[in-house]
Write an enzyme that holds these catalytic residues in place. Structure first.
Site, PDB file in Angstrom:
ATOM      1  CG  ASN A  29      41.637  46.758  -9.481  1.00 25.99           C
ATOM      2  OD1 ASN A  29      41.854  45.931 -10.362  1.00 25.99           O
ATOM      3  ND2 ASN A  29      40.682  47.679  -9.586  1.00 25.99           N
ATOM      4  CG  ASP A  83      50.163  52.830 -19.457  1.00 23.95           C
ATOM      5  OD1 ASP A  83      50.747  53.792 -18.922  1.00 23.95           O
ATOM      6  OD2 ASP A  83      50.663  52.155 -20.371  1.00 23.95           O
ATOM      7  CG  ASP A 155      27.573  44.279 -30.134  1.00 22.81           C
ATOM      8  OD1 ASP A 155      27.720  44.663 -31.314  1.00 22.81           O
ATOM      9  OD2 ASP A 155      26.455  44.174 -29.596  1.00 22.81           O
TER      10      ASP A 155
END
Length: 262
Positions: A29, A83, A155
């Protein structure tokens, strides 16, 4: 100086900034935080923008979209995002939150950007794990996936939901990228009998859409108005916003008619 937000591969927005306040890079990131005269601080995370002055819009919408359609919200799982303001909103309910994020370097770099960073991290009902395998085995009332999940992740996560649990995921904006939204609805529709797209009404600085999915719980039929009216210290979310979030224009109703399951 300017920064550019890519809305779609063919649409971009530019914002005037005054200075760069932070630049942090990890293996997966890149986080940059800028000072802006019009929008306060702006965080750019992997080319996606977060506006400090408007953080409450998404966090209130997603938290209370789940919280006000469930009688009880005891166990919540948040994956694939940073967040912490979302967790702050969810603590308005009597809930425990498992927050899965492997990149601690980037998460901790939001310390001055998220207004309730310390309050959330220090809450006794908040657990930060680097991966799902680090958590105790349990079933959740609400799962929030803050990046668009592939079918394998769907899933796995749906197996962690309670029978009446709610799964909310980020998707592409239905107006800007309707084909991507169709595909996301189809993927979730293979696992859930209820799959409905929504957006954040009046949010003009975002390219995000969302999907509400569940085995039993419906986002409109099961909406509990007294729970909405009991919420304190919210600036964006109310019953009108909740209902408007699911409204689609005529042309998109036609586009998604075979993909929406309600």
């Amino acid at each position: 100086m300017w920064i550019t937000q890519e809305i779609t591969p063919y649409l971009r927005k530019e914002y005037t900034i005054e200075a760069k306040l932070l630049d942090v890079r990890s293996e997966h990131n890149i986080l940059e935080i800028f000072k802006s005269k019009d929008f306060g601080e702006i965080a750019m995370l992997n080319r996606q923008l977060l506006f400090k002055n408007f953080l409450h819009i998404e966090s209130e919408l997603l938290a209370h979209m789940g919280g006000c359609t469930k009688k009880e919200l005891r166990e919540v799982l948040i994956v694939d995002g940073f967040d912490l303001e979302l967790a702050h909103q969810l603590f308005k309910y009597d809930t425990r939150i498992d927050f899965v994020q492997a990149d601690e370097k980037i998460l901790d770099s939001f310390i001055s950007f998220f207004p309730h960073f310390h309050e959330v991290k220090n809450n006794k009902n908040f657990t930060h794990a680097k991966q799902l395998l680090d958590l105790d085995i349990k079933k959740y009332d609400l799962i929030l996936c803050l990046q668009e999940p592939d079918i394998h992740k769907i899933d796995g996560l749906k197996r962690m939901l309670k029978e009446d649990g709610v799964f909310i995921s980020v998707a592409k904006h239905p107006l800007l990228e309707h084909v991507s939204m169709q595909n996301a609805l189809k993927n979730l529709g293979d696992f859930f009998p209820i799959t409905i797209p929504f957006v954040a009404p009046l949010r003009i600085l975002s390219n995000k859409g969302y999907i509400y999915a569940s085995f039993k719980t419906h986002p409109l039929k099961d909406l509990m108005t007294p729970k909405i009216e009991a919420l304190k210290s919210v600036r964006y979310y109310n019953e009108d916003i909740h209902r408007a979030a699911f409204a689609l224009p005529k042309n998109l109703q036609e586009v998604f008619k075979d993909n929406i399951k309600s």
